[in-house]
Design an enzyme around this catalytic site. Structure first.
Site, short mmCIF file in Angstrom:
data_model
loop_
_atom_site.label_atom_id
_atom_site.label_comp_id
_atom_site.label_asym_id
_atom_site.label_seq_id
_atom_site.Cartn_x
_atom_site.Cartn_y
_atom_site.Cartn_z
N VAL A 241 0.85 -1.20 0.00
CA VAL A 241 0.00 0.00 0.00
C VAL A 241 0.89 1.25 0.00
O VAL A 241 0.78 2.12 0.87
CB VAL A 241 -0.97 0.00 1.20
CG1 VAL A 241 -2.07 -1.02 0.99
CG2 VAL A 241 -0.25 -0.25 2.52
N HIS A 242 1.74 1.35 -1.01
CA HIS A 242 2.78 2.39 -1.07
C HIS A 242 2.30 3.76 -0.59
O HIS A 242 2.86 4.35 0.33
CB HIS A 242 3.27 2.56 -2.51
CG HIS A 242 3.82 1.34 -3.15
ND1 HIS A 242 5.08 0.86 -2.88
CD2 HIS A 242 3.29 0.50 -4.07
CE1 HIS A 242 5.31 -0.22 -3.61
NE2 HIS A 242 4.24 -0.45 -4.34
N ASP A 243 1.26 4.27 -1.26
CA ASP A 243 0.86 5.66 -1.06
C ASP A 243 0.24 5.91 0.30
O ASP A 243 0.35 7.00 0.87
CB ASP A 243 -0.10 6.08 -2.17
CG ASP A 243 0.54 6.05 -3.54
OD1 ASP A 243 1.78 6.13 -3.61
OD2 ASP A 243 -0.19 5.94 -4.54
#
Length: 315
Positions: A241-243
């Site tokens: 869930v990078h962002d």
């Protein structure tokens, strides 16, 4: 009202999680959302952002469309295969239609107006290519003092994903990224792949999210194509869930442990184009470049629990 926040985004599955995290957090004053080309074309990223805010019952938040292409070189490909053709694993049509009209001006004009109107400095969280933010800083230097910090998801210290060495958000517009990261007047936190991969979530976490309520169920439904890609990358059923990791740091400063290094973006036409070169030599920073706070570690369980609890308690 809590942290004043503006998100610049190209939704994108992980962008959807990040937008929902900010939109449902009561300790955040989400001033606006601007969109940029990236995971899918600008018209799609803009529609996705507007409909995600509608899902979260945040019709108070204005959305403006920004850059549809990089500053200099048109990107040769996008990562829409990972996010699906509509950016949300083919599920964008399940979102409610946005009732708030798109902001009449472009992204930069909205950013300027929000910053000038703010009664205290604002955190900007770019979670897509940095074209809009570079244009803002270049054309409107007077607003720099109204930015408390830029917390950007992008780059990699020891890895890439678009190429062997380049992360997508930086690779998509290296000239813009170089401009933003080199901005001396605005504190910058770089949240790279190395850290976001440490914070990957698994099938149990996603199942808990899906069972938490309508928002969690909708977000989990966006994940199949994205999750299939990350099952190969991670070796288990899960995703990165990078962002949302960058937005979590914007909401709770210090959640991520940072170390300060000079960072340079390669804008050459060779195989290193888009690489973030993080200079970790034991030399005085001022001798080699602009200092950037690079996120290197976090309490992973705390971060995952923060994101899950906010999304589970959302609309």
């Amino acid at each position: 009202m809590g942290t004043k926040l503006i998100i610049d985004t190209d939704p994108g599955v992980d962008d959807a999680f990040a937008i929902a995290l900010a939109a449902t957090s009561t300790d955040v004053e989400l001033l606006g959302v601007t969109t940029v080309f990236g995971n899918v074309p600008l018209v799609t990223t803009t529609a996705n952002a507007r409909r995600l805010l509608q899902l979260c019952d945040r019709t108070d938040v204005p959305v403006a469309a920004g850059a549809s292409r990089p500053f200099v070189h048109q990107a040769s490909r996008r990562l829409s295969g990972i996010h699906g053709s509509d950016g949300l694993s083919g599920q964008a049509g399940s979102l409610p239609e946005a009732t708030r009209p798109l902001h009449e001006g472009d992204a930069v004009s909205l950013l300027v107006s929000l910053l000038e109107a703010a009664d205290e400095p604002v955190t900007i969280v770019p979670i897509g290519p940095l074209t809009n933010i570079a244009a803002l800083l270049a054309a409107h230097p007077g607003v720099r003092s109204k930015i408390s910090r830029i917390v950007l998801m992008g780059g990699g210290v020891a890895r890439g994903n678009s190429t062997a060495v380049a992360e997508f958000n930086i690779w998509a517009d290296p000239e813009a990224a170089r401009r933003v990261i080199a901005e001396d007047d605005v504190p910058c936190v770089l949240v790279p792949l190395d850290l976001t991969h440490q914070c990957a979530v698994d099938s149990v976490w996603l199942s808990e999210l899906a069972s938490s309520g309508p928002l969690g169920r909708t977000l989990e439904a966006f994940t199949p194509e994205y999750r299939a890609h990350y099952q190969q990358v991670l070796g288990y059923d899960g995703m990165v869930v990078h962002d949302a990791v960058a937005v979590a740091e914007a909401i709770r400063p210090g959640l991520l442990r940072t170390e300060t290094y000079p960072v340079h973006v390669d804008t050459s036409s060779g195989p290193a184009r888009g690489m973030t070169l993080v200079d970790r030599r034991a030399v005085p920073i001022e001798a080699v470049g602009r200092p950037v706070d690079v996120a290197v570690d976090t309490d992973v369980d705390e971060l995952r629990n923060l994101v899950l609890s906010r999304l589970a308690g959302g609309c």
